[in-house]
Enzyme design. Structure first.
Site, PDB file in Angstrom:
ATOM      1  N   HIS A  90      37.765  18.173  48.518  1.00  0.00           N
ATOM      2  CA  HIS A  90      37.997  16.786  48.108  1.00  0.00           C
ATOM      3  C   HIS A  90      36.743  16.262  47.421  1.00  0.00           C
ATOM      4  O   HIS A  90      35.637  16.629  47.800  1.00  0.00           O
ATOM      5  CB  HIS A  90      38.325  15.916  49.334  1.00  0.00           C
ATOM      6  CG  HIS A  90      38.937  14.598  48.976  1.00  0.00           C
ATOM      7  ND1 HIS A  90      38.182  13.497  48.646  1.00  0.00           N
ATOM      8  CD2 HIS A  90      40.231  14.224  48.870  1.00  0.00           C
ATOM      9  CE1 HIS A  90      38.991  12.489  48.367  1.00  0.00           C
ATOM     10  NE2 HIS A  90      40.249  12.902  48.487  1.00  0.00           N
ATOM     11  N   GLU A  96      46.792  16.832  51.024  1.00  0.00           N
ATOM     12  CA  GLU A  96      47.948  17.454  50.388  1.00  0.00           C
ATOM     13  C   GLU A  96      48.528  18.616  51.200  1.00  0.00           C
ATOM     14  O   GLU A  96      49.718  18.888  51.139  1.00  0.00           O
ATOM     15  CB  GLU A  96      47.599  17.939  48.973  1.00  0.00           C
ATOM     16  CG  GLU A  96      47.017  16.869  48.058  1.00  0.00           C
ATOM     17  CD  GLU A  96      47.995  15.758  47.707  1.00  0.00           C
ATOM     18  OE1 GLU A  96      48.986  15.568  48.445  1.00  0.00           O
ATOM     19  OE2 GLU A  96      47.762  15.072  46.708  1.00  0.00           O
TER      20      GLU A  96
HETATM   21  N1  ACO Z   1      39.245  26.514  46.874  1.00  0.00           N
HETATM   22  C1  ACO Z   1      38.234  27.308  46.508  1.00  0.00           C
HETATM   23  N2  ACO Z   1      37.070  26.852  46.019  1.00  0.00           N
HETATM   24  C2  ACO Z   1      36.929  25.529  45.908  1.00  0.00           C
HETATM   25  C3  ACO Z   1      37.939  24.637  46.288  1.00  0.00           C
HETATM   26  C4  ACO Z   1      39.144  25.169  46.786  1.00  0.00           C
HETATM   27  N3  ACO Z   1      40.153  24.401  47.154  1.00  0.00           N
HETATM   28  N4  ACO Z   1      37.531  23.377  46.063  1.00  0.00           N
HETATM   29  C5  ACO Z   1      36.306  23.459  45.554  1.00  0.00           C
HETATM   30  N5  ACO Z   1      35.928  24.771  45.469  1.00  0.00           N
HETATM   31  C6  ACO Z   1      34.677  25.292  44.959  1.00  0.00           C
HETATM   32  C7  ACO Z   1      34.645  25.180  43.461  1.00  0.00           C
HETATM   33  O1  ACO Z   1      35.173  26.333  42.850  1.00  0.00           O
HETATM   34  C8  ACO Z   1      33.184  24.985  43.170  1.00  0.00           C
HETATM   35  O2  ACO Z   1      32.579  26.230  43.145  1.00  0.00           O
HETATM   36  P1  ACO Z   1      31.454  26.570  42.032  1.00  0.00           P
HETATM   37  O3  ACO Z   1      30.317  25.642  42.379  1.00  0.00           O
HETATM   38  O4  ACO Z   1      31.148  28.017  42.268  1.00  0.00           O
HETATM   39  O5  ACO Z   1      32.056  26.271  40.708  1.00  0.00           O
HETATM   40  C9  ACO Z   1      32.678  24.211  44.410  1.00  0.00           C
HETATM   41  O6  ACO Z   1      33.621  24.473  45.442  1.00  0.00           O
HETATM   42  C10 ACO Z   1      32.611  22.727  44.179  1.00  0.00           C
HETATM   43  O7  ACO Z   1      33.816  22.323  43.564  1.00  0.00           O
HETATM   44  P2  ACO Z   1      33.963  20.981  42.765  1.00  0.00           P
HETATM   45  O8  ACO Z   1      34.917  21.192  41.650  1.00  0.00           O
HETATM   46  O9  ACO Z   1      32.642  20.368  42.479  1.00  0.00           O
HETATM   47  O10 ACO Z   1      34.665  20.087  43.812  1.00  0.00           O
HETATM   48  P3  ACO Z   1      35.214  18.699  43.456  1.00  0.00           P
HETATM   49  O11 ACO Z   1      34.717  17.833  44.518  1.00  0.00           O
HETATM   50  O12 ACO Z   1      34.999  18.271  42.084  1.00  0.00           O
HETATM   51  O13 ACO Z   1      36.779  18.999  43.548  1.00  0.00           O
HETATM   52  C11 ACO Z   1      38.976  19.126  44.212  1.00  0.00           C
HETATM   53  C12 ACO Z   1      37.630  18.442  44.434  1.00  0.00           C
HETATM   54  C13 ACO Z   1      39.453  18.953  42.769  1.00  0.00           C
HETATM   55  C14 ACO Z   1      39.976  18.458  45.159  1.00  0.00           C
HETATM   56  C15 ACO Z   1      38.839  20.620  44.563  1.00  0.00           C
HETATM   57  O14 ACO Z   1      38.381  20.768  45.878  1.00  0.00           O
HETATM   58  C16 ACO Z   1      40.129  21.392  44.343  1.00  0.00           C
HETATM   59  O15 ACO Z   1      40.408  21.797  43.221  1.00  0.00           O
HETATM   60  N6  ACO Z   1      40.942  21.585  45.434  1.00  0.00           N
HETATM   61  C17 ACO Z   1      42.206  22.259  45.292  1.00  0.00           C
HETATM   62  C18 ACO Z   1      43.284  21.317  44.733  1.00  0.00           C
HETATM   63  C19 ACO Z   1      43.702  20.246  45.732  1.00  0.00           C
HETATM   64  O16 ACO Z   1      43.924  20.494  46.914  1.00  0.00           O
HETATM   65  N7  ACO Z   1      43.840  18.993  45.229  1.00  0.00           N
HETATM   66  C20 ACO Z   1      44.228  17.829  46.049  1.00  0.00           C
HETATM   67  C21 ACO Z   1      43.051  16.989  46.357  1.00  0.00           C
HETATM   68  S1  ACO Z   1      43.426  15.662  47.440  1.00  0.00           S
HETATM   69  C22 ACO Z   1      43.944  14.459  46.450  1.00  0.00           C
HETATM   70  O17 ACO Z   1      43.713  14.415  45.294  1.00  0.00           O
HETATM   71  C23 ACO Z   1      44.756  13.310  47.016  1.00  0.00           C
END
Ligand code: ACO
Length: 395
Positions: free
Chosen positions: A268, A326
């Site tokens: 998140h 989610e």
């Molecule tokens: N699975 C695997 N790796 C992940 C995940 C995940 N679910 N989430 C983040 N990471 C990793 C990223 O790949 C990144 O790695 P890197 O530094 O090697 O590139 C690191 O963790 C940081 O990720 P960010 O993109 O900076 O995290 P951010 O806070 O921007 O993203 C997000 C949040 C978009 C929700 C992300 O965690 C994600 O894509 N999750 C999966 C989709 C999801 O469940 N969305 C619903 C969110 S809840 C809502 O919107 C109501």
């Protein structure tokens, strides 16, 4: 000229804030999202105080009036305005027949409420006055769309039921059990408001221009329809279905992470601990599963969460990636027998109450929202001369 202290906002070089991250727009009394503590406060109540106890209407009243005690009156008012006009029903039929996505059908049908004479009359003195009339009709729109997609007739409202029960009755075609109503009520409460997310911001921007409420809500649904905002529960459910049984969880999840995929339903932007809404929905899903005597899916999702968190910790120990709302939205709404297409519209019918509360707050104290862009293009081009070709330009 506007100024703060000695800094002139019109001439000072502004810092770039892509995504407006870290920018505080204004104060709110509606919700507080504490990403480090994993805490969500709604109108002064921690989420856990409300889930399992309050009705959806009481929490709407909390956001709209500051007190849950107006919930009973609001329930009566909402149940008096559930009927959908022929124009709205016809639009739903045509949109479903044309293959529109469920969330787009909701957006189109919501827009058609501008044609409703009662909505237009209420808006005459106060652009936000039709709020109860509009909120009352959203569950009927979502239920009618879901039935039409299954080639079933939309059903009339049942004024004796609360909003959550009426929705389930009009979706399923039978009066829902108390356990099903409680589970949906808990979901609607858990997602009713969540700070300045993208759709809430869209609603506030439109309201800040003194536009009408339908326009603000249509903009919010548009923002919610994007996969980065309201679209993750479907893919989270796909992940759980692909795993299928607890013994396959580690193999499937490791394969996905090795392939560089993100695990849907985890991580998140704000929370650095487990999303408090995930905990509330997991408890609601537990209660629902116990009431029907089948814990297969709940136990699978809980196992998937455990294994996923372990693997994500191995990969990103500093990031503390945990389950988000989610994952358990997918579990709860699937357990309620809703199609994945209906997940985001059901989210919208709850969040609309929060959007409306934000529109009111914005209208009361807010200024026209008008951030700036920093121009990065050329300035000295002359009309009639050949344009300089930029790399990758197709024309
Ligand atoms: N699975 C695997 N790796 C992940 C995940 C995940 N679910 N989430 C983040 N990471 C990793 C990223 O790949 C990144 O790695 P890197 O530094 O090697 O590139 C690191 O963790 C940081 O990720 P960010 O993109 O900076 O995290 P951010 O806070 O921007 O993203 C997000 C949040 C978009 C929700 C992300 O965690 C994600 O894509 N999750 C999966 C989709 C999801 O469940 N969305 C619903 C969110 S809840 C809502 O919107 C109501």
């Amino acid at each position: 000229m506007l100024s703060t202290g000695s800094t002139d906002l019109h001439s000072a070089p502004a810092a770039l804030r892509p995504g407006l991250e870290g920018v505080v727009l204004s104060e709110t009394h509606l919700s507080e999202v504490d990403g480090d503590a994993g805490r969500l406060v709604l109108g002064g109540f921690p989420l856990e105080e409300l889930v399992g106890r309050a009705s959806f209407e009481e929490v709407v009243a909390l956001l709209w009036t500051g007190s849950v005690s107006a919930g009973g009156l609001l329930r009566e008012e909402l149940s008096a305005h559930r009927e959908l006009s022929e124009a709205t029903l016809e639009l739903i039929d045509r949109a479903v027949a044309g293959g529109s996505r469920a969330i787009d059908v909701l957006r189109l049908a919501l827009d058609s409420l501008s044609l409703d004479p009662a909505v237009a009359r209420a808006a005459r003195g106060d652009a936000l006055a039709p709020a109860p009339l509009i909120l009352a009709k959203l569950p009927g729109i979502v239920a009618a769309e879901a039935r039409r997609r299954r080639s079933l007739e939309p059903l009339p409202p049942r004024p004796e039921l609360g909003l959550a029960a009426d929705f389930l009755a009009r979706h399923d075609g039978e009066k829902p059990s108390a356990a099903r109503v409680r589970a949906l009520e808990d979901y609607l409460i858990a997602v009713i408001d969540h700070g300045l997310n993208a759709s809430t911001f869209a609603a506030r921007v439109v309201t800040s221009t003194a536009a009408d409420l339908v326009s603000a809500l249509v903009a919010a649904v548009g923002a919610l329809s994007g996969p980065l905002h309201g679209g993750a529960p479907g893919p989270a459910l796909d992940l759980v279905r692909e795993i299928g049984s607890p013994d396959r969880a580690e193999t499937v999840l490791r394969r996905k992470l090795r392939a560089g995929e993100r695990l849907m339903g985890f991580g998140h932007r704000v929370y650095r601990v487990r999303d408090p809404r995930a905990a509330a929905l997991a408890a609601a899903a537990d209660r629902l599963a116990d009431s029907v005597g089948d814990r297969t899916l709940v136990d699978l999702v809980r196992h998937v969460e455990e294994v996923a968190v372990e693997l994500l910790d191995e990969r990103k120990p500093d990031r503390r990636l945990r389950a988000n709302v989610e994952l358990y939205t997918a579990l709860l709404l699937d357990s309620l027998g809703l199609d994945t297409d209906t997940f985001t519209p059901v989210f919208a019918m709850a969040r609309a109450a929060g959007w409306i509360a934000h529109c009111r707050e914005q209208a009361e104290g807010g200024r026209l929202i008008r951030p700036r862009l920093r121009y990065a293009g050329p300035r000295d081009r002359r009309f009639g001369t050949a344009p300089a070709r930029s790399a990758g330009s197709a024309i």
